[in-house]
Design a protein around this motif. Structure first.
Motif, PDB file in Angstrom:
ATOM      1  N   LEU A  81       0.824  -1.325   0.114  1.00 48.32           N
ATOM      2  CA  LEU A  81       0.092  -0.064   0.325  1.00 48.32           C
ATOM      3  C   LEU A  81       0.937   1.177   0.207  1.00 48.32           C
ATOM      4  CD1 LEU A  81      -2.848  -1.143   2.447  1.00 48.32           C
ATOM      5  CD2 LEU A  81      -2.599  -0.803  -0.135  1.00 48.32           C
ATOM      6  N   GLU A  82       1.935   1.105   0.245  1.00 45.37           N
ATOM      7  CA  GLU A  82       2.950   1.520  -0.349  1.00 45.37           C
ATOM      8  C   GLU A  82       3.987   2.294  -1.568  1.00 45.37           C
ATOM      9  OE1 GLU A  82       5.518   1.768   2.900  1.00 45.37           O
ATOM     10  OE2 GLU A  82       3.826   1.929   4.669  1.00 45.37           O
ATOM     11  N   ASP A  83       4.027   3.040  -2.246  1.00 49.10           N
ATOM     12  CA  ASP A  83       5.107   2.871  -3.383  1.00 49.10           C
ATOM     13  C   ASP A  83       5.800   2.764  -3.210  1.00 49.10           C
ATOM     14  OD1 ASP A  83       2.981   4.817  -4.403  1.00 49.10           O
ATOM     15  OD2 ASP A  83       3.828   6.798  -4.694  1.00 49.10           O
ATOM     16  N   ASN A  84       6.254   1.983  -3.927  1.00 53.25           N
ATOM     17  CA  ASN A  84       7.585   1.489  -4.119  1.00 53.25           C
ATOM     18  C   ASN A  84       8.516   0.669  -3.177  1.00 53.25           C
ATOM     19  OD1 ASN A  84       8.882   2.656  -6.944  1.00 53.25           O
ATOM     20  ND2 ASN A  84       8.429   4.207  -6.026  1.00 53.25           N
ATOM     21  N   VAL A  85       7.805   0.050  -2.261  1.00 50.31           N
ATOM     22  CA  VAL A  85       7.879  -0.731  -1.320  1.00 50.31           C
ATOM     23  C   VAL A  85       7.510  -2.164  -1.663  1.00 50.31           C
ATOM     24  CG1 VAL A  85       7.390  -1.227   1.077  1.00 50.31           C
ATOM     25  CG2 VAL A  85       7.910   0.841   0.397  1.00 50.31           C
ATOM     26  N   ARG A  86       8.314  -2.741  -2.168  1.00 50.72           N
ATOM     27  CA  ARG A  86       8.275  -4.281  -2.482  1.00 50.72           C
ATOM     28  C   ARG A  86       7.991  -4.988  -0.958  1.00 50.72           C
ATOM     29  NH1 ARG A  86      13.543  -6.365  -6.497  1.00 50.72           N
ATOM     30  NH2 ARG A  86      12.011  -7.586  -7.755  1.00 50.72           N
ATOM     31  N   VAL A  87       7.088  -6.676  -1.516  1.00 53.89           N
ATOM     32  CA  VAL A  87       6.813  -7.313  -0.076  1.00 53.89           C
ATOM     33  C   VAL A  87       7.408  -8.351  -0.162  1.00 53.89           C
ATOM     34  CG1 VAL A  87       5.304  -9.481   0.382  1.00 53.89           C
ATOM     35  CG2 VAL A  87       4.471  -7.266  -1.425  1.00 53.89           C
ATOM     36  N   PRO A  88       8.497  -8.001   0.745  1.00 51.98           N
ATOM     37  CA  PRO A  88       8.985  -8.581   2.125  1.00 51.98           C
ATOM     38  C   PRO A  88       8.914 -10.316   2.143  1.00 51.98           C
ATOM     39  CG  PRO A  88       8.660  -7.119   3.542  1.00 51.98           C
ATOM     40  CD  PRO A  88       7.708  -6.773   1.886  1.00 51.98           C
ATOM     41  N   ALA A  89      10.052 -11.144   2.102  1.00 52.50           N
ATOM     42  CA  ALA A  89       9.406 -12.070   2.927  1.00 52.50           C
ATOM     43  C   ALA A  89       8.683 -12.060   4.219  1.00 52.50           C
ATOM     44  CB  ALA A  89      10.439 -12.447   3.782  1.00 52.50           C
ATOM     45  N   GLY A  90       8.320 -12.683   5.865  1.00 56.12           N
ATOM     46  CA  GLY A  90       7.833 -11.642   6.559  1.00 56.12           C
ATOM     47  C   GLY A  90       6.263 -12.587   7.054  1.00 56.12           C
ATOM     48  N   THR A  91       5.332 -12.018   8.147  1.00 56.47           N
ATOM     49  CA  THR A  91       3.793 -12.814   8.510  1.00 56.47           C
ATOM     50  C   THR A  91       3.661 -11.750   7.923  1.00 56.47           C
ATOM     51  OG1 THR A  91       4.842 -13.651   9.968  1.00 56.47           O
ATOM     52  CG2 THR A  91       2.507 -13.494   9.932  1.00 56.47           C
ATOM     53  N   TYR A  92       2.035 -11.804   7.252  1.00 56.90           N
ATOM     54  CA  TYR A  92       1.015 -10.849   6.770  1.00 56.90           C
ATOM     55  C   TYR A  92      -0.544 -11.509   8.032  1.00 56.90           C
ATOM     56  CZ  TYR A  92       4.686  -9.069   4.273  1.00 56.90           C
ATOM     57  OH  TYR A  92       5.344  -8.411   3.116  1.00 56.90           O
ATOM     58  N   THR A  93      -1.446 -10.736   7.839  1.00 60.30           N
ATOM     59  CA  THR A  93      -3.013 -11.073   8.197  1.00 60.30           C
ATOM     60  C   THR A  93      -3.300 -10.393   7.912  1.00 60.30           C
ATOM     61  OG1 THR A  93      -2.294  -9.145  10.483  1.00 60.30           O
ATOM     62  CG2 THR A  93      -1.485 -11.756  10.795  1.00 60.30           C
ATOM     63  N   ASP A  94      -4.965 -10.669   8.305  1.00 60.64           N
ATOM     64  CA  ASP A  94      -5.640  -9.836   7.156  1.00 60.64           C
ATOM     65  C   ASP A  94      -6.340  -8.277   7.889  1.00 60.64           C
ATOM     66  OD1 ASP A  94      -7.269 -10.849   9.527  1.00 60.64           O
ATOM     67  OD2 ASP A  94      -8.576 -12.341   8.824  1.00 60.64           O
ATOM     68  N   ASN A  95      -5.433  -8.333   8.960  1.00 65.54           N
ATOM     69  CA  ASN A  95      -5.891  -6.589   9.437  1.00 65.54           C
ATOM     70  C   ASN A  95      -4.325  -5.777   9.120  1.00 65.54           C
ATOM     71  OD1 ASN A  95      -3.989  -7.821  11.257  1.00 65.54           O
ATOM     72  ND2 ASN A  95      -5.465  -7.209  13.213  1.00 65.54           N
ATOM     73  N   GLU A  96      -3.305  -5.850   8.233  1.00 64.44           N
ATOM     74  CA  GLU A  96      -2.225  -5.054   8.010  1.00 64.44           C
ATOM     75  C   GLU A  96      -2.466  -3.800   7.625  1.00 64.44           C
ATOM     76  OE1 GLU A  96       0.460  -6.331   7.801  1.00 64.44           O
ATOM     77  OE2 GLU A  96       0.230  -7.918   8.642  1.00 64.44           O
ATOM     78  N   SER A  97      -1.865  -2.695   7.854  1.00 64.11           N
ATOM     79  CA  SER A  97      -2.447  -1.245   7.625  1.00 64.11           C
ATOM     80  C   SER A  97      -1.045  -1.335   6.211  1.00 64.11           C
ATOM     81  CB  SER A  97      -1.671  -0.855   8.788  1.00 64.11           C
ATOM     82  OG  SER A  97      -0.312  -0.634   9.800  1.00 64.11           O
ATOM     83  N   ARG A  98      -0.180  -1.465   6.353  1.00 66.25           N
ATOM     84  CA  ARG A  98       0.856  -1.495   5.268  1.00 66.25           C
ATOM     85  C   ARG A  98       0.948  -2.769   3.629  1.00 66.25           C
ATOM     86  NH1 ARG A  98       6.935  -2.420   6.049  1.00 66.25           N
ATOM     87  NH2 ARG A  98       7.229  -0.852   4.360  1.00 66.25           N
ATOM     88  N   PHE A  99       0.078  -3.519   3.788  1.00 65.75           N
ATOM     89  CA  PHE A  99      -0.178  -4.519   3.288  1.00 65.75           C
ATOM     90  C   PHE A  99      -1.767  -5.044   2.708  1.00 65.75           C
ATOM     91  CE2 PHE A  99       4.662  -4.719   4.528  1.00 65.75           C
ATOM     92  CZ  PHE A  99       4.468  -4.486   2.877  1.00 65.75           C
TER      93      PHE A  99
END
Length: 179
Positions: A81-99
């Protein structure tokens, strides 16, 4: 409202590669989970990839359960959800704010789609529904060659939190990154 378009778009992105890219060289590549306790694989044309569209990065993975036009499709999409920010390895949930996180599976024989992710989470808040098993995906390895990780959560029919639920557990992927 059906959410088939995002999954078909994602599947087209991943599965439209030439035949030489759909051949699985590593027999360990896989996309699997249990849906309501039933082991299910989506190993046909299974792959992962990333895309940058006007400074917005997305990571997607998906596959089909059979080599036919009526095969079931499964996919996960994570959008930055941010310009020029790749999706890195990590943990993602259904209530993310940056992704923005979305996952779904579709059965063309029944025309039923089940989904999980941010849209379902927001719908649950609006309808005062408690999600028992939030969608979570953990990417443990992500590079130009492979994507590896796990996922699980409750998937709701038509992405509506008051709909029928399919419980997805023990999800895991080890997929070749498409170029």
């Amino acid at each position: 409202m059906k959410k088939i378009f995002p999954l078909i778009l994602m599947a087209t992105l991943l599965l439209s590669c030439g035949k030489e890219n759909s051949v699985v060289e590593d027999t360990n590549y896989h996309l699997s989970c249990k849906i309501d306790g039933v082991p299910t694989t989506f190993n046909v044309d299974a792959a992962a990839g990333e895309d940058n569209d006007i400074e917005i990065w997305a990571f997607a993975l998906g596959g089909r359960n059979a080599d036919s036009v009526n095969s079931k499709i499964f996919g996960i999409v994570i959008n930055s959800l941010e310009d020029n920010v790749r999706v890195p390895a990590g943990t993602y949930t259904d209530n993310e704010s940056r992704f923005e996180v979305m996952s779904g599976f579709f059965d063309p024989a029944t025309y039923v789609e089940y989904g999980a992710g941010q849209e379902v989470y927001n719908d649950a808040i609006n309808n005062a529904v408690t999600i028992q098993n939030h969608f979570i995906v953990q990417i443990t390895e992500l590079n130009e060659k492979v994507a590896r990780g796990t996922f699980s959560g409750d998937y709701y029919e038509d992405y509506i939190s008051t709909g029928n639920i399919k419980r997805v557990t023990e999800g895991e992927f080890y997929l070749k990154m498409q170029k």
